[in-house]
Design a protein around this motif. Structure first.
Motif: not given
Length: 224
Positions: A178-185
């Motif tokens: 939930x704390x990741x950026x969209x790219x990280x997810x």
């Protein structure tokens, strides 16, 4: 005389409706609807579905495990075809159906299709084949991945599939999704699918299909 003609015409209409109804029932009995978990449907031959698309589909057909409520509410749309709900996304189910049909007609073309997939699509196809307990497709996809990683070190395999070493956050904890950026997810989800697919490839080496039980049983052989 006029009354006799009317009765004959009325009888002929009833016979036509009866024959049409019987024909529709026969056609419905020969077809089945495969529905992906996101609601996309394919009307396919029941015989082809039972023989080509995996043990999960075959078992549903052989055991008459259909969604009867769907048949009643959607009869006008699908002519009363029985429905099998599958826990596979529509994009993956489309690949399963396409590749399974090719396996039945030309295995060489099917192998070329699988080799031409990008890594993400190949991982998804492996996992879909595992979900459907599709031995032929599992054999093909797992063999494809084994050929890709044969002779490579774990680090080389990670680099090939974009799997990073564990990345702990502050104080040794990983960053919550939930704390990741969209790219990280997106990256993490791809890595998770890759790891699941690679685990499926490894597990596939020590399983054998028991046709009497419609079940994949583990053997005592340890995969290399």
């Amino acid at each position: 005389m006029a009354m006799g003609n009317f009765r004959r015409r009325h009888t002929n209409k009833k016979d036509k409706r009866r024959r049409a109804s019987a024909m529709a029932a026969k056609v419905a009995a020969e077809k089945v609807v495969l529905q992906s978990q996101d609601g996309v449907e394919w009307v396919v031959s029941k015989a082809a579905a039972a023989s080509r698309y995996g043990v999960t589909v075959k078992a549903a057909i052989m055991s008459n495990l259909y969604d009867d409520d769907y048949v009643q509410t959607r009869r006008s749309c699908n002519m009363g075809y029985s429905l099998i709900r599958l826990f596979v996304d529509s994009s993956d189910l489309a690949k399963v159906i396409h590749c399974s049909d090719q396996l039945a007609s030309d295995p060489g073309v099917a192998a070329g299709f699988v080799r031409g997939l990008d890594h993400a699509a190949l991982f998804d196809l492996v996992l879909a084949a595992k979900t459907l307990r599709h031995r032929g497709l599992l054999d093909l996809t797992c063999r494809t991945i084994k050929d890709m990683i044969g002779g490579k070190s774990p680090n080389q395999v990670r680099a090939m599939f974009g799997i990073r070493p564990p990345q702990p956050g502050p104080h040794g904890k990983t960053t919550p999704k939930k704390l990741m950026t969209p790219d990280q997810k997106k990256q993490v989800e791809l890595e998770e699918r890759a790891l699941k697919a690679l685990h499926a490839v490894r597990s596939h080496e020590c399983t054998v299909y028991d046709p009497k039980r419609n079940y994949f049983a583990h053997t005592s052989t340890t995969p290399r």
